[in-house]
Each structure stands twice: as structure tokens, then as C-alpha cells.
Design a protein around this motif. Structure first.
Motif, PDB file in Angstrom:
ATOM      1  N   SER A  63     -13.677 -15.956  14.553  1.00 20.01           N
ATOM      2  CA  SER A  63     -14.990 -16.572  14.383  1.00 20.01           C
ATOM      3  C   SER A  63     -15.581 -16.107  13.049  1.00 20.01           C
ATOM      4  O   SER A  63     -15.151 -15.101  12.481  1.00 20.01           O
ATOM      5  CB  SER A  63     -15.937 -16.231  15.538  1.00 20.01           C
ATOM      6  N   ARG A  65     -18.986 -14.860  11.128  1.00 23.75           N
ATOM      7  CA  ARG A  65     -20.235 -14.188  11.458  1.00 23.75           C
ATOM      8  C   ARG A  65     -20.970 -13.834  10.177  1.00 23.75           C
ATOM      9  O   ARG A  65     -20.365 -13.343   9.241  1.00 23.75           O
ATOM     10  CB  ARG A  65     -19.989 -12.944  12.296  1.00 23.75           C
ATOM     11  N   GLU A  82     -27.747 -10.821  13.083  1.00 27.78           N
ATOM     12  CA  GLU A  82     -26.778 -11.896  12.874  1.00 27.78           C
ATOM     13  C   GLU A  82     -27.520 -13.216  12.753  1.00 27.78           C
ATOM     14  O   GLU A  82     -28.373 -13.543  13.581  1.00 27.78           O
ATOM     15  CB  GLU A  82     -25.774 -11.942  14.033  1.00 27.78           C
ATOM     16  N   VAL A  83     -27.189 -13.970  11.714  1.00 28.68           N
ATOM     17  CA  VAL A  83     -27.826 -15.264  11.494  1.00 28.68           C
ATOM     18  C   VAL A  83     -26.881 -16.421  11.806  1.00 28.68           C
ATOM     19  O   VAL A  83     -27.271 -17.580  11.696  1.00 28.68           O
ATOM     20  CB  VAL A  83     -28.398 -15.384  10.062  1.00 28.68           C
ATOM     21  N   SER A  84     -25.646 -16.106  12.180  1.00 22.38           N
ATOM     22  CA  SER A  84     -24.701 -17.152  12.585  1.00 22.38           C
ATOM     23  C   SER A  84     -24.915 -17.466  14.062  1.00 22.38           C
ATOM     24  O   SER A  84     -25.624 -16.757  14.772  1.00 22.38           O
ATOM     25  CB  SER A  84     -23.264 -16.703  12.317  1.00 22.38           C
ATOM     26  N   HIS A  85     -24.312 -18.550  14.506  1.00 25.23           N
ATOM     27  CA  HIS A  85     -24.467 -19.000  15.892  1.00 25.23           C
ATOM     28  C   HIS A  85     -23.135 -18.877  16.609  1.00 25.23           C
ATOM     29  O   HIS A  85     -22.226 -19.679  16.407  1.00 25.23           O
ATOM     30  CB  HIS A  85     -24.981 -20.445  15.924  1.00 25.23           C
ATOM     31  N   ASN A  86     -23.020 -17.856  17.439  1.00 19.54           N
ATOM     32  CA  ASN A  86     -21.825 -17.605  18.232  1.00 19.54           C
ATOM     33  C   ASN A  86     -22.248 -17.343  19.674  1.00 19.54           C
ATOM     34  O   ASN A  86     -23.433 -17.147  19.953  1.00 19.54           O
ATOM     35  CB  ASN A  86     -21.061 -16.395  17.669  1.00 19.54           C
ATOM     36  N   SER A  87     -21.278 -17.316  20.583  1.00 21.14           N
ATOM     37  CA  SER A  87     -21.623 -17.117  21.992  1.00 21.14           C
ATOM     38  C   SER A  87     -22.199 -15.727  22.251  1.00 21.14           C
ATOM     39  O   SER A  87     -23.026 -15.550  23.141  1.00 21.14           O
ATOM     40  CB  SER A  87     -20.417 -17.390  22.891  1.00 21.14           C
ATOM     41  N   THR A  89     -23.903 -12.564  19.888  1.00 24.85           N
ATOM     42  CA  THR A  89     -24.331 -12.182  18.542  1.00 24.85           C
ATOM     43  C   THR A  89     -24.966 -10.796  18.561  1.00 24.85           C
ATOM     44  O   THR A  89     -25.387 -10.300  19.610  1.00 24.85           O
ATOM     45  CB  THR A  89     -25.357 -13.181  17.967  1.00 24.85           C
ATOM     46  N   GLN A  91     -28.043  -9.311  17.821  1.00 28.80           N
ATOM     47  CA  GLN A  91     -29.456  -9.648  17.643  1.00 28.80           C
ATOM     48  C   GLN A  91     -30.120  -8.652  16.703  1.00 28.80           C
ATOM     49  O   GLN A  91     -31.010  -8.998  15.931  1.00 28.80           O
ATOM     50  CB  GLN A  91     -30.116  -9.636  19.018  1.00 28.80           C
ATOM     51  N   GLU A 114     -26.437 -10.021  22.182  1.00 29.18           N
ATOM     52  CA  GLU A 114     -27.127 -11.040  22.963  1.00 29.18           C
ATOM     53  C   GLU A 114     -26.155 -12.182  23.254  1.00 29.18           C
ATOM     54  O   GLU A 114     -25.402 -12.604  22.371  1.00 29.18           O
ATOM     55  CB  GLU A 114     -28.334 -11.559  22.184  1.00 29.18           C
ATOM     56  N   HIS A 116     -25.313 -16.142  24.376  1.00 30.21           N
ATOM     57  CA  HIS A 116     -25.853 -17.504  24.263  1.00 30.21           C
ATOM     58  C   HIS A 116     -24.878 -18.441  24.970  1.00 30.21           C
ATOM     59  O   HIS A 116     -23.673 -18.361  24.743  1.00 30.21           O
ATOM     60  CB  HIS A 116     -25.991 -17.922  22.800  1.00 30.21           C
TER      61      HIS A 116
END
Length: 149
Positions: A63, A65, A82-87, A89, A91, A114, A116
Motif C-alpha cells: 500500500s 502511505r 497519515e494523510v493517505s486513505h487506507n483501511s 491509518t 491517526q 485507526e 476505516h
């Protein structure tokens, strides 16, 4: 839903050297086997707003990141999120450094993870693996920083 892991390790190097090494996130692959590649933007010294772009491998999956530095107080404190979008992260994360009486540095690393979407279900497994690896992760940081002399 979030969870935290942390580790504290003493490094036999002066605080300024340890801070400089850790502030350059491009060194992360030297102590984090999950980090396959790390790039930085913009080039130059790390400052608030610097973003480190990484390729990682977790549970056999790659992935991308991106971590943004949002606080930097040399030589004692560094914070990122983290500013990427992963399941799952980070925080919030960071290093706290303090000098030891023998001229070394005590390093505390923490990450607040965290979940998601499906990551909410996977978070307890990821957090457990992170906590289990934390002592070894601390040893790898110590060895990498000390070897960088």
C-alpha cells in the motif's frame, strides 16, 4: 475506533544526532522492514508540512502511505499523521526524545492506529501485531541510529 502502541528505547548517541536521523523519514527502511520505499517532499530539511511518501508491505499486501509532519521541535519532539486513505491509518504518531545522564538519548515512539471500513474489523489484529513487535522495533531503531555514526 482507535488504538495505540508505543515503545521506549535508549540510544547511545547524543540527542541532536538521534533527532536528525529520525527527522529524516527516508531512514525508516533501515529499521522498519515493512517500509519498502520512502520519499520526501519537498526536498531539503524536514519541517512542519513535509510529507513522507512510503510504499509498505503489511500482511503480504502493498500500500501507499503518506505521512505529514505537523509538529517539529528540535531536538525533543516530532509529530505526524497519515494523510493517505487506507483501511488502517496512523491517526497520530510521534517521537519524544530526552537526553540521558550518560550522554545518550531516550526515545519514545508511539502511533495511534485507526480503522476505516473493513479496517475497523482488522484493527485489533493490526494493533496486537504492532504491540507484539514494539520491543523488537525499538531495538531496530537503536541499532540503526547507532550504526549511522
Amino acid at each position: 475506533m482507535s488504538t495505540q502502541f508505543e515503545v521506549v528505547v535508549d540510544v547511545d548517541r547524543p540527542i541532536e544526532d538521534v533527532f536528525a536521523y529520525l527527522a529524516d523519514g527516508r531512514n525508516d527502511p533501515e529499521f522498519s522492514p515493512r517500509v519498502l520505499k520512502m520519499e520526501k517532499s519537498p526536498d531539503g530539511d524536514t519541517h512542519v508540512g513535509t510529507v513522507f511518501h512510503s510504499t509498505v508491505k503489511d500482511a503480504g499486501m502493498r500500500s501507499q502511505r503518506d505521512f505529514e509532519i505537523y509538529e517539529l521541535s528540535a531536538p525533543t519532539r516530532m509529530r505526524w499523521h497519515e494523510v493517505s486513505h487506507n483501511s488502517i491509518t496512523a491517526q497520530d504518531g510521534g517521537y519524544d526524545l530526552e537526553p540521558t545522564p550518560d550522554g545518550g538519548t531516550r526515545v519514545r515512539l508511539f502511533n495511534v492506529l485507526e480503522g476505516h471500513g473493513v479496517g475497523k474489523v482488522l484493527l485489533p489484529l493490526a494493533a496486537g501485531a504492532s504491540r507484539k513487535d514494539a520491543p523488537a522495533f525499538g531495538r531496530r531503531i537503536k541499532e540503526a541510529v547507532e550504526a549511522s555514526a
